[in-house]
Design a protein around this motif. Sequence first.
Motif, mmCIF file in Angstrom:
data_model
loop_
_atom_site.group_PDB
_atom_site.id
_atom_site.type_symbol
_atom_site.label_atom_id
_atom_site.label_comp_id
_atom_site.label_asym_id
_atom_site.label_seq_id
_atom_site.Cartn_x
_atom_site.Cartn_y
_atom_site.Cartn_z
ATOM 1 N N HIS A 71 0.279 -2.068 1.801
ATOM 2 C CA HIS A 71 1.324 -2.310 0.808
ATOM 3 C C HIS A 71 1.942 -3.703 0.956
ATOM 4 N N THR A 78 0.963 0.603 -6.056
ATOM 5 C CA THR A 78 -0.231 1.179 -5.430
ATOM 6 C C THR A 78 0.076 2.502 -4.735
ATOM 7 N N GLY A 98 3.670 2.040 -3.095
ATOM 8 C CA GLY A 98 4.199 0.701 -2.811
ATOM 9 C C GLY A 98 5.138 0.222 -3.893
ATOM 10 N N ILE A 112 7.780 0.157 0.635
ATOM 11 C CA ILE A 112 7.177 1.478 0.456
ATOM 12 C C ILE A 112 8.217 2.387 -0.166
#
Length: 1587
Positions: A105, A131, A125, A109
């Motif tokens: 990431h 993501t 992420g 997070i």
Amino acid sequence: MADRTAPNCHLRLEWVYGYRGHQCRNNLYYTAAKEIVYFVAGVGVVYNTREHKQKFYLGHNDDIISLALHPERVLVATGQVGKEPYICVWDSYTVQTVSILKDVHTHGIACLAFDLEGQCLVSVGLDSKNTICVWDWRRGKVLAAAPGHTDRIFDISWDLYQPNKLVSCGVKHIKFWSLCGNALTPKRGVFGKTGDLQTILCLACAKDEVTYSGALNGDIYVWKGINLMRTIQGAHGSGIFSMNACEEGFATGGRDGSVRLWDLNFKPITVIDLRETDQGYKVARGENSRGLSVRSVCWRGDHILVGTQDSEIFEVVVHDRNKPFLIMQGHCEGELWALAVHPTKPLAMTGSDDRSVRIWSLIDHALIARCNMEEPIRCAAVSTDGIHLALGMKDGSFTVLRVRDMTEVVHVKDRKEAIHELKYSPDGAHLAVGSNENTVDIYGVVQRYKKVGECIGSNSFITHMDWSTDSKYLQTNDGSGRRLFYRMPSGKEVTNREELKLVQWASWTCVLGPEVNGIWPKYSDINDINSVDANFNNQVLVTADDYGLVKLMRYPCIRKGAKFRKYLGHSAHITNVRWSHDYQWVITIGGADHSVFQWKFIPERKSKEALHIAPQETLADSNSEESDSDQSDVPEMDSEIEQETQLTYRRQVYKEDLPQLKEQCKEKHRATAMKKRERAPGNGIKLHFIHGYRGYDCRSNLFYTQTGEIVYHVAAVGVVYNRQQNTQRFYMGHDDDILCLAIHPLKDYVATGQVGRDSSVHIWDTETLKPMSVLKGFHQLGVCALDFSADGKRLASVGLDDNHTIVLWDWRKGEKLSAMRGSKDKIFVVKINPYLPDKLITAGVKHMKFWHKAGGGLIGRKGNMGKTETMMCAVYGWSEEMVFSGTCTGDICIWRDMFLMKTVKAHDGPVFSMHALEKGFVTGGKDGIVALWDDTFERCLKTYAIKRAVLAPGSKGLLLEDNPSIRAISLGHGHILVGTKNGEILEVDKSGPITLLVQGHMEGEVWGLATHPHLPLCATVSDDKTLRIWDLSPSHCMLAVRKLRKGGRCCCFSPDGKALAVGLNDGSFLIVNADTLEDLVSFHHRKDIISDIRFSPGAGKYLAVASGDSFVDIYNVMSSKRVGVCKGCLSYITHLDWDKRAKLLQVNTAAKEQFFFEAPRGKRQTIPASEVEKIDWSTWTCVLGPSVEGVWPVISEVAEVTAACLSNDRRVLATGDDLGYIKLFRYPVKGKYAKFKRYVAHSTHVTNVRWTHDDSLLVTVGGGDTCLMIWAHEPGGLREFKLCDSEESDIESEDDGGYDSDVTRENEINYTIKALSTNMRPMTGVKPHLQMKEPSIDERQGVVRGSRPPVSRALPQPEKLQTNNVGKKKRPIEDLVLELVFGYRGNDCRNNVHYLNEGADIIYHTASVGIVLNLTTSCQSFYVEHSDDILCLTINQHPKFPNVVATGQVGDTGDMSATSPSIHVWDAMTKQTLSVLRCFHSGSVCSVSFSATGRLLLSVGLDPEHTVTIWKWQEGAKVASRVGHTQRIFVAEFRPDSDTHFVSVGIKHVRFWTLAGRALLSKKGVLSSIEDARMQTMLSVAFGAVP
């Protein structure tokens, strides 16, 4: 002089006031031990409410923003923000790290969730693609990753009732994910007409594919599958921030301040309205506050935890729900700047931009009073009697309250800008108020705060103030970094510094002044330390800065860059720090994290006892001794080590850059590519022997193998030396300097690490010299240390990047297990604990660190030693906690765990190498002594001095000096093996005699090389100031050596071989007797380096001497006089050659000029090119001119050809260049870019090449790698079956025959995603056949139409059509069922029809459908999971996997999203998808093949690099991937008997590949042994048996 070490006292975090409720949700849970886990700033907190105790997890280095609880409720996962954010999984009981997940990431997070078993963890992420990543968290391995959504994702959850399914929600979307192979495939939730498309904030999964989600408008949306089934309206008044599922049902919390409980079917049970409570300070929630807002709920049994936006935590007992209990409070959102401590009681007062002032009890760890003001508060002070509390406001006013009941005494507003600092005088009579209007106002306390004075010396805002003990002086600091003094109470500035000499200050909170110079790093901006407070009693100082560090230093600290201990906890800037009144505690407050930290102060005498308590581990070496200026008081480094730490091994050009550079250059040279070019020569060379060993900058790189051979490395070659036969075998897999070598515990495999942009580690077999595994992709610049674990399964490596990254590998699989930044300083050695392979140590410049593996990361702690020493070597002892390390001062440090037990003096100067024996140790040092020790380093049993006197008669050379510095030491076969800095390898017999086995030049470049005119001898001269004579016959030894005054760069034998001329670097040259090396004559006529020197042929009457100041001097050898000077060159001279008649000299210069001079006068001649070729040259070592035009590569800007030599039979020209390549060309080399044979062994530049008198050997020297390499010349014809290095040229020629028209067309097809190129209808959302489908009526009733089998999966209508029909009258749309497909894709695919079931069925593909056709019933059945055209198909031949088919499809991007090219592995009979493999490359998948065991799958991409990838398809894991070829690859297939060998064929090439660990190694097919064969385009491949 003040003590310059770090103070011996410590701080220990004791309490954190606050809870992070803003910008986070779902971050508050009960653990299994009924403790509460949450986070604040950068700290994970475990709070025991019954005992009122806190434990802290300090493994993060920035704000934590997400938290998930493992289903067993002991382990916690937390995610942080930052440039390289990571996830920590830690134990809530011991607060120790279990695993670190990193390197995926960026930014932060946002969400975390464990699955039902707790094996997998999903993370989201904060990057632009949001993501989503699924981890096997124990191993720190990514199982799958995919772009989540274009907008923020707020919550993610595993479906706890179905495996491999997840749900994520966020801004205006909800997505249902399925995990298969390494692919995460989303389906968007369909809102339809049931509810509005809106932002979903939280969710919980229930049985039967039901998902409950909380929406922004306060409704609860209930999903079935991917469709919105119903909504529960008005569940909350506004957004639902948190939803928590437990055995009894669901709890939801919203912005309306209420918590609602629901049963398992989401029927309401009860409401708890927290705004009705008297404890939430409803009244006091100033007008800016939004009222109470719930951010997190957790329901366990009869307890409910509630976290609010305003940093409060409530606990509610269900049956007594009207009395919520407030268990934690903190300041609300807004910067926190004001801090004051009570002068006599353990109380701290804080005030913040949330307009509240709060009083905290440091003993009870609780909030005892709170009062809301009208304005944001920026500073606070308590009067000396503890009665009044003064608060400075942001609007320029200040207010005084009574501490007792928080009632207002007075409110004064004299300024418009914020008040940043105020302080009462020690006598309690005055209050000084510093504002951002650059003034300090003085007020009389007794006169009801009447203004009595004003200080106006500053020209910037006031930052800090301190009173003197007699209340007569005030010192101030301002924003421009000035320190001023005023007389009190008038406010007159004191300019005469004399009267301040005796002033004593009552407190010290200023950041400027001689007493606190040391708080500033040597080179720093003056405003990053926000606050200081001195503890006069214990003579320590605490500082708070913008980086979230609390530092403890000695007071006073006078010199810049003092040593300190540092503590992490606050994530961003710390705004203030104060000692409590009795110096028991330190209080710090964080600006952005608006939390209050209370640290316990542990003075020196106590910290001794505290040592036995395991230090709380942190990533940032909390409580480490560190300083920004390391050089100040560290003892002088040993010169050798100093030199070595400076080496960076950076290259201008790495070999990895060559393909790109060639591509760039090719554009310029398209035209020349068309011409017919010279073929490569028929004969080749093979490496025969190397004189050299790399000892000058490497240590412990010399070992015995299982069979008693010796393995070491030099240049880019791993050498296995047989001391009985005096022969060497070579591992040639590296292409640049090898820097380190480690041997497997079984002594049969060796690991070597090299320099490179993406540097690799090779593990190879010392018998077969074949690579077992190649580890790449993690180290930049180079690998400097390696170690195998005791079981031989793991390998640790250290990189040369700035952070000296440490990587732990499972080397056979080529898998990275863990990685972590090692240290800013250079690491010299890494060792894995032989008893516990999860632990390791690293040692290097000024540090020794003890590491243990935690998931994908490593956690390190510095060893505790008094002064920091540089460690050169280390070994583990006889038990798991004993470690022995050798220092740069000659001591051996004995460690137990991470504590230094004692030191033993072992050598004079650094201890460079040590080796553990069964009983005892052996060490070697700079003093040239080998010492044997007992197993506790109590006694030295024996020492051996390395001296010339004890050299045994069978030695292969001579020792240059007594007691050379020892760099490597190893034991075995009754001998001690020693490697020295001077490049010698010696074998010491236990009884004393020493045999020299291998020897090379010492550090310094080797340039000079000459071969003897009629004997197998050669001479070399180097910058190491030696001239050496080597025997090239099989005895391979150094015959003679002579030390020179200066280094030399050239040498030459006279034609009769009796004299040897040597050119030195200072412009002088000598002629010595070739046998005794004694001087015959010497001259010193030039100032610059002598670059080449040559005797004239025949009688050797003249000697031509070329120098760096661009002259060639010609001497008469007999009369020893200079007879001519060749002038006219513009640059220094690089090469010289005589013609056969000794009348003409050919000269090359660095400016690429070619000149001819007449000898002996030195007159310059102009000779036309046509004539030059007719001249009979005695030697040819020049690199310019038409006859060698073809030796210059396309990329000649970076790859100078440095040396050349023509064989005596005039057929083969050998060249050496700056990239370490040795090339052979056919002579004459006319026309540009000739073809050649290329060999790599030297690492950097090859400085000289020479053929021996009979052309049987080629000798080469390699500049900085100090090697002399001897190559055996193999004439053509013998080498039918030998492996030759690749034949290449820099430009693939176009003269190799045309293509068939079909092939040309196929090569040029560009597969766009068909679905994206047609714009017949707008395509968004999910492809229709990926959506969930209701079974059709027929299928439900099991009707079979006709005899056709029902289709495997029907295609429902696209979602777009459903949502666009709003307003039209709906008529039911029948389901379509695929019945029959006509067509087969043969136009651009091959090998894509296969038999199944012993020929009963055939399988093929067309469009995006895989078709199984039963030949007896002629029924088709279909696999329709592909979302685009299928381009290739293969079946698994292994009996374990019957009917397993792999098909590859078209794709575009390589971002792992749904449009990436992918491979589906499926069962041909059931049509079940077994695995989906998303590719990392763009383009499409054009070939697939299963391996012999059926476990591996090989795929080839259509991207520009034609990536070749190998997958473990069952796990969905990528094993290895590599650029395939520059041209299109048509087919790649595994050998039918192998899992590691495969062949790829395509346009004008065949490549043979080997899988080694995670690396793919390839060799081009060579056709040269067949006369006039040309490489054709290959379209298919089959394998035959070898007879």
